[in-house]
Scaffold this motif. Structure first.
Motif, PDB file in Angstrom:
ATOM      1  N   SER A  80      -7.592  -9.440  31.423  1.00 13.59           N
ATOM      2  CA  SER A  80      -6.396  -9.832  30.687  1.00 13.59           C
ATOM      3  C   SER A  80      -5.381 -10.559  31.561  1.00 13.59           C
ATOM      4  CB  SER A  80      -5.735  -8.598  30.065  1.00 13.59           C
ATOM      5  OG  SER A  80      -6.616  -7.974  29.159  1.00 13.59           O
ATOM      6  N   PHE A  81      -5.360 -10.260  32.846  1.00 14.94           N
ATOM      7  CA  PHE A  81      -4.431 -10.950  33.750  1.00 14.94           C
ATOM      8  C   PHE A  81      -4.705 -12.449  33.734  1.00 14.94           C
ATOM      9  CE2 PHE A  81      -3.595 -12.799  37.941  1.00 14.94           C
ATOM     10  CZ  PHE A  81      -2.242 -12.546  38.057  1.00 14.94           C
ATOM     11  N   PHE A  82      -5.978 -12.826  33.824  1.00 14.45           N
ATOM     12  CA  PHE A  82      -6.341 -14.247  33.798  1.00 14.45           C
ATOM     13  C   PHE A  82      -5.932 -14.871  32.466  1.00 14.45           C
ATOM     14  CE2 PHE A  82      -9.357 -17.592  32.615  1.00 14.45           C
ATOM     15  CZ  PHE A  82      -9.191 -18.467  33.675  1.00 14.45           C
ATOM     16  N   TYR A  83      -6.215 -14.171  31.382  1.00 16.51           N
ATOM     17  CA  TYR A  83      -5.877 -14.690  30.051  1.00 16.51           C
ATOM     18  C   TYR A  83      -4.368 -14.912  29.929  1.00 16.51           C
ATOM     19  CZ  TYR A  83      -5.557 -15.040  24.981  1.00 16.51           C
ATOM     20  OH  TYR A  83      -5.301 -15.477  23.711  1.00 16.51           O
ATOM     21  N   GLU A  84      -3.586 -13.940  30.365  1.00 17.41           N
ATOM     22  CA  GLU A  84      -2.129 -14.042  30.264  1.00 17.41           C
ATOM     23  C   GLU A  84      -1.605 -15.199  31.118  1.00 17.41           C
ATOM     24  OE1 GLU A  84      -0.916 -10.182  31.499  1.00 17.41           O
ATOM     25  OE2 GLU A  84      -1.819  -9.184  29.765  1.00 17.41           O
ATOM     26  N   LEU A  85      -2.196 -15.372  32.299  1.00 15.82           N
ATOM     27  CA  LEU A  85      -1.766 -16.436  33.202  1.00 15.82           C
ATOM     28  C   LEU A  85      -2.066 -17.806  32.601  1.00 15.82           C
ATOM     29  CD1 LEU A  85      -0.426 -16.100  35.974  1.00 15.82           C
ATOM     30  CD2 LEU A  85      -2.630 -16.593  37.024  1.00 15.82           C
ATOM     31  N   ILE A  86      -3.284 -17.984  32.096  1.00 11.70           N
ATOM     32  CA  ILE A  86      -3.656 -19.270  31.506  1.00 11.70           C
ATOM     33  C   ILE A  86      -2.838 -19.535  30.247  1.00 11.70           C
ATOM     34  CG2 ILE A  86      -5.544 -20.619  30.504  1.00 11.70           C
ATOM     35  CD1 ILE A  86      -5.688 -20.188  33.557  1.00 11.70           C
ATOM     36  N   HIS A  87      -2.548 -18.475  29.495  1.00  6.36           N
ATOM     37  CA  HIS A  87      -1.739 -18.662  28.279  1.00  6.36           C
ATOM     38  C   HIS A  87      -0.342 -19.152  28.647  1.00  6.36           C
ATOM     39  CE1 HIS A  87      -1.046 -18.253  24.023  1.00  6.36           C
ATOM     40  NE2 HIS A  87       0.075 -17.603  24.251  1.00  6.36           N
ATOM     41  N   PHE A 102      -7.366 -19.866  18.100  1.00  8.73           N
ATOM     42  CA  PHE A 102      -8.822 -19.816  18.240  1.00  8.73           C
ATOM     43  C   PHE A 102      -9.304 -20.909  19.192  1.00  8.73           C
ATOM     44  CE2 PHE A 102     -12.836 -18.914  15.465  1.00  8.73           C
ATOM     45  CZ  PHE A 102     -13.545 -18.625  16.621  1.00  8.73           C
ATOM     46  N   LEU A 103      -8.842 -22.137  18.971  1.00  9.05           N
ATOM     47  CA  LEU A 103      -9.216 -23.253  19.839  1.00  9.05           C
ATOM     48  C   LEU A 103      -8.768 -22.997  21.273  1.00  9.05           C
ATOM     49  CD1 LEU A 103     -10.236 -26.138  20.377  1.00  9.05           C
ATOM     50  CD2 LEU A 103      -8.013 -26.971  19.575  1.00  9.05           C
ATOM     51  N   LEU A 104      -7.541 -22.520  21.446  1.00  9.52           N
ATOM     52  CA  LEU A 104      -7.015 -22.269  22.786  1.00  9.52           C
ATOM     53  C   LEU A 104      -7.793 -21.162  23.491  1.00  9.52           C
ATOM     54  CD1 LEU A 104      -3.191 -22.542  22.074  1.00  9.52           C
ATOM     55  CD2 LEU A 104      -4.677 -24.249  23.123  1.00  9.52           C
ATOM     56  N   ASP A 105      -8.234 -20.159  22.744  1.00  6.64           N
ATOM     57  CA  ASP A 105      -9.041 -19.092  23.338  1.00  6.64           C
ATOM     58  C   ASP A 105     -10.380 -19.635  23.833  1.00  6.64           C
ATOM     59  OD1 ASP A 105      -7.107 -17.212  22.944  1.00  6.64           O
ATOM     60  OD2 ASP A 105      -7.992 -16.332  21.143  1.00  6.64           O
ATOM     61  N   LEU A 106     -10.952 -20.580  23.112  1.00  4.69           N
ATOM     62  CA  LEU A 106     -12.203 -21.203  23.558  1.00  4.69           C
ATOM     63  C   LEU A 106     -11.976 -22.039  24.816  1.00  4.69           C
ATOM     64  CD1 LEU A 106     -13.806 -22.300  20.157  1.00  4.69           C
ATOM     65  CD2 LEU A 106     -14.497 -20.397  21.625  1.00  4.69           C
ATOM     66  N   VAL A 107     -10.789 -22.621  24.942  1.00  2.87           N
ATOM     67  CA  VAL A 107     -10.435 -23.362  26.160  1.00  2.87           C
ATOM     68  C   VAL A 107     -10.363 -22.402  27.349  1.00  2.87           C
ATOM     69  CG1 VAL A 107      -8.614 -24.688  27.309  1.00  2.87           C
ATOM     70  CG2 VAL A 107      -9.226 -25.201  24.930  1.00  2.87           C
ATOM     71  N   VAL A 108      -9.752 -21.236  27.146  1.00  2.69           N
ATOM     72  CA  VAL A 108      -9.664 -20.226  28.209  1.00  2.69           C
ATOM     73  C   VAL A 108     -11.068 -19.801  28.657  1.00  2.69           C
ATOM     74  CG1 VAL A 108      -8.896 -17.901  28.796  1.00  2.69           C
ATOM     75  CG2 VAL A 108      -7.416 -19.384  27.438  1.00  2.69           C
ATOM     76  N   MET A 109     -11.953 -19.575  27.687  1.00  2.00           N
ATOM     77  CA  MET A 109     -13.315 -19.159  28.021  1.00  2.00           C
ATOM     78  C   MET A 109     -14.080 -20.277  28.712  1.00  2.00           C
ATOM     79  SD  MET A 109     -13.885 -16.051  27.642  1.00  2.00           S
ATOM     80  CE  MET A 109     -15.468 -16.394  28.383  1.00  2.00           C
ATOM     81  N   ARG A 110     -13.810 -21.533  28.368  1.00  2.00           N
ATOM     82  CA  ARG A 110     -14.470 -22.661  29.043  1.00  2.00           C
ATOM     83  C   ARG A 110     -14.120 -22.659  30.523  1.00  2.00           C
ATOM     84  NH1 ARG A 110     -18.784 -25.523  28.995  1.00  2.00           N
ATOM     85  NH2 ARG A 110     -18.748 -24.824  26.826  1.00  2.00           N
ATOM     86  N   ALA A 158     -18.191 -14.124  21.636  1.00  2.00           N
ATOM     87  CA  ALA A 158     -18.577 -12.766  22.034  1.00  2.00           C
ATOM     88  C   ALA A 158     -17.892 -12.360  23.333  1.00  2.00           C
ATOM     89  CB  ALA A 158     -20.094 -12.683  22.186  1.00  2.00           C
ATOM     90  N   LEU A 159     -17.785 -13.290  24.279  1.00  2.00           N
ATOM     91  CA  LEU A 159     -17.155 -12.984  25.570  1.00  2.00           C
ATOM     92  C   LEU A 159     -15.651 -12.770  25.433  1.00  2.00           C
ATOM     93  CD1 LEU A 159     -19.037 -15.409  27.993  1.00  2.00           C
ATOM     94  CD2 LEU A 159     -19.314 -12.938  27.782  1.00  2.00           C
ATOM     95  N   LEU A 160     -15.021 -13.418  24.467  1.00  2.00           N
ATOM     96  CA  LEU A 160     -13.592 -13.194  24.250  1.00  2.00           C
ATOM     97  C   LEU A 160     -13.315 -11.730  23.930  1.00  2.00           C
ATOM     98  CD1 LEU A 160     -12.634 -16.377  22.196  1.00  2.00           C
ATOM     99  CD2 LEU A 160     -11.549 -15.643  24.325  1.00  2.00           C
ATOM    100  N   GLU A 161     -14.205 -11.126  23.156  1.00  2.00           N
ATOM    101  CA  GLU A 161     -14.044  -9.707  22.841  1.00  2.00           C
ATOM    102  C   GLU A 161     -14.404  -8.843  24.039  1.00  2.00           C
ATOM    103  OE1 GLU A 161     -15.384  -6.356  19.517  1.00  2.00           O
ATOM    104  OE2 GLU A 161     -16.066  -8.442  19.322  1.00  2.00           O
ATOM    105  N   ILE A 220     -10.336  -9.673  22.412  1.00  2.00           N
ATOM    106  CA  ILE A 220      -9.864 -10.573  21.354  1.00  2.00           C
ATOM    107  C   ILE A 220     -11.024 -10.873  20.413  1.00  2.00           C
ATOM    108  CG2 ILE A 220      -8.957 -12.872  20.844  1.00  2.00           C
ATOM    109  CD1 ILE A 220      -7.603 -12.774  23.595  1.00  2.00           C
ATOM    110  N   ARG A 221     -10.816 -10.614  19.146  1.00  2.00           N
ATOM    111  CA  ARG A 221     -11.888 -10.792  18.169  1.00  2.00           C
ATOM    112  C   ARG A 221     -11.637 -12.005  17.279  1.00  2.00           C
ATOM    113  NH1 ARG A 221     -13.104  -4.602  15.988  1.00  2.00           N
ATOM    114  NH2 ARG A 221     -13.604  -3.702  18.046  1.00  2.00           N
ATOM    115  N   HIS A 222     -12.669 -12.837  17.163  1.00  2.00           N
ATOM    116  CA  HIS A 222     -12.668 -13.959  16.227  1.00  2.00           C
ATOM    117  C   HIS A 222     -13.973 -13.910  15.435  1.00  2.00           C
ATOM    118  CE1 HIS A 222      -9.103 -15.978  17.774  1.00  2.00           C
ATOM    119  NE2 HIS A 222      -9.577 -15.876  19.011  1.00  2.00           N
ATOM    120  N   ARG A 223     -13.883 -14.152  14.165  1.00  2.00           N
ATOM    121  CA  ARG A 223     -15.092 -14.163  13.341  1.00  2.00           C
ATOM    122  C   ARG A 223     -15.873 -15.456  13.560  1.00  2.00           C
ATOM    123  NH1 ARG A 223     -14.883 -14.825   8.444  1.00  2.00           N
ATOM    124  NH2 ARG A 223     -12.736 -15.608   8.244  1.00  2.00           N
TER     125      ARG A 223
END
Length: 496
Positions: free
Chosen positions: A84-91, A106-114, A126-129, A134-137
């Protein structure tokens, strides 16, 4: 009303239970545990209070917030870690750049995972969760993703606005180049076509990506072309589109030798665009070659300027380049001589030519190449009074910044190979990579650290996920920041 009961079985053994009174009888709700020391007893009482707080929302006379810091290891189950630290920093960086204005989490979360762990879009969901909770359908992705392509112009506008405010970008200097991205497939279509591959994957279909960056290497615009498009044919459409979107009157573009042609130089002059483009001296006329050979002194730092149909041709000599070119030429000549002595029907080399049925040395080409040893050329329409020969050379050499951008996108963000097969998902993939590249480049520029090293350091700060077996509540404990992380976040003007 729930209460805590302590039962002493022996001098050094105390059992802790939670109970309530029903019909004047004591009902045991939960056995918390047995303590053999004073510290264990205190911890069990804390857990008992925590349990009561959860099931009854009972308010305590004293503040128990600090009790959550006390953990009985025997009553805790380790569930894993979040990043979560990485996610918060990138956000925070997403907000700083302005991508949050897209209003598309949703798009921004995929950017973080990229950035964190490049993978397929479904795997990223799946990795976001798994990594952030973080859950996305998946179905929402299929429903929403096609609409995201409409955000391309807004993404580019945000990038331009950010580089203007943070890096003093003023359109005076823009770098342009193209690269190829191949597919894990051998089936071409209208977009994915076979062509000259910069990844040495000529047997596989590919697409061509045109990219513009600022003088710092920050990405500001891109476009996608079919895989068999000639590089030079992307140049004018990209320039025209960039001028139109940003209402630019004049600016200078720097590009490599593949972009220059008589048609392109005429089009740039017509639009008032200044350019500095590499020259392929192997294609120049004999008269121009003689002029260069006679006028250019073979000394370090010497340069001349000659008028041509493609603009002024600036030629410079370098002893280091001379040694390299001479070594390469001599190696090629030796290979040619070996081929002449050992003919092969299917093999052709640079310094050979066919004379009837025989293969012989191409002495004319050897003589021409020898005259160009150590010489590099640059075309420009900037007059010498505006930009000296030295400035032209220096500006062109800064083209390496766009190569750095391609390195980040291909290696760190793993933009290729591409596993999509339809045009919309392919273009969405490039959009996500462009946004991730912008964030990554900002990190590298501000911290002086590679994005790979930055992510490696951020992943050290994890949130341990612990489950309280008594209450069923999940507790998160974050690792302490280290000096390296504090230094990186300080350079990014972010608070941890």
């Amino acid at each position: 009303m729930y209460k805590i009961r302590q039962i002493k079985y022996a001098a050094s053994s105390t059992s802790v239970q939670v109970y309530r009174i029903e019909n004047r009888k004591r009902v045991i709700v939960r056995h918390i545990g047995t303590a053999r020391t004073a510290d264990e007893l205190n911890n069990l009482i804390v857990l008992a209070n925590d349990f009561i707080k959860k099931i009854s929302s009972q308010l305590f006379l004293f503040n128990e917030d600090q009790s959550n810091n006390i953990i009985n290891i025997k009553k805790i189950e380790f569930l894993g870690v979040y990043y979560s630290f990485f996610y918060e920093l990138i956000h925070k960086l997403i907000i700083a750049i302005g991508f949050d204005k897209l209003h598309n989490d949703f798009l921004l979360d995929l950017v973080v995972m990229r950035m964190l762990e490049p993978s397929s879009k479904l795997r990223s969901i799946a990795l976001l969760e798994e990594y952030f909770g973080i859950r996305h359908r998946r179905q929402r992705y299929y429903e929403s993703a096609p609409k995201w392509l409409n955000l391309k112009s807004k993404v580019e506008a945000i990038a331009v606005e950010f580089v203007q405010s943070h890096y003093a970008f003023d359109y005076s200097l823009v770098f342009y180049d193209v690269t190829t991205l191949y597919f894990e497939s051998f089936e071409p279509d209208d977009l994915r076509k076979n062509g000259f591959s910069k990844d040495n994957k000529s047997q596989q279909p590919q697409i061509l990506i045109g990219l513009m960056v600022s003088k710092e290497g920050f990405p500001i615009s891109y476009d996608v072309f079919s895989g068999n498009t000639f590089e030079g044919h992307t140049f004018i459409p990209m320039i025209e589109g960039f001028i139109r979107k940003n209402n630019i009157e004049t600016f200078t573009v720097v590009a490599d030798a593949a972009m220059i042609s008589t048609q392109n130089s005429a089009a740039l002059n017509e639009k008032g665009v200044s350019y500095i483009v590499g020259a392929r001296l192997g294609n120049i006329s004999s008269d121009l070659l003689e002029t260069i050979d006679n006028k250019l002194a073979r000394e370090e730092g010497k340069a001349i300027r000659v008028k041509t149909v493609n603009g002024d041709l600036v030629c410079a000599f370098s002893p280091a380049r001379y040694r390299k070119d001479k070594y390469e030429m001599e190696k090629q000549i030796e290979k040619a001589k070996y081929l002449i002595a050992n003919p092969s029907k299917n093999k052709k080399l640079k310094f050979t030519k066919t004379s009837g049925q025989a293969i012989e040395l191409n002495k004319k080409l050897i003589e021409k190449t020898n005259k160009l040893l150590g010489i590099k050329g640059y075309y420009t329409n900037l007059p010498e009074s505006v930009a000296s020969n030295q400035i032209i050379i220096e500006r062109y050499h800064e083209l390496y910044r766009i190569e750095q951008a391609f390195r980040i996108s291909k290696s760190d963000l793993q933009a290729r190979p591409i596993f999509h097969y339809k045009e919309e998902p392919i273009k969405l993939h490039i959009l996500i990579c462009f946004m991730a590249l912008a964030i990554s480049k900002h990190i590298e520029l501000k911290t002086g650290s590679s994005i790979k090293s930055f992510i490696h350091e951020c992943k050290k700060i994890t949130d341990a996920r612990l489950k309280n077996k008594i209450t069923g509540r999940e507790i998160k404990m974050r690792a302490a920041s280290n000096p390296t992380i504090l230094e990186l976040t300080e350079k990014l003007n972010l608070l941890t």
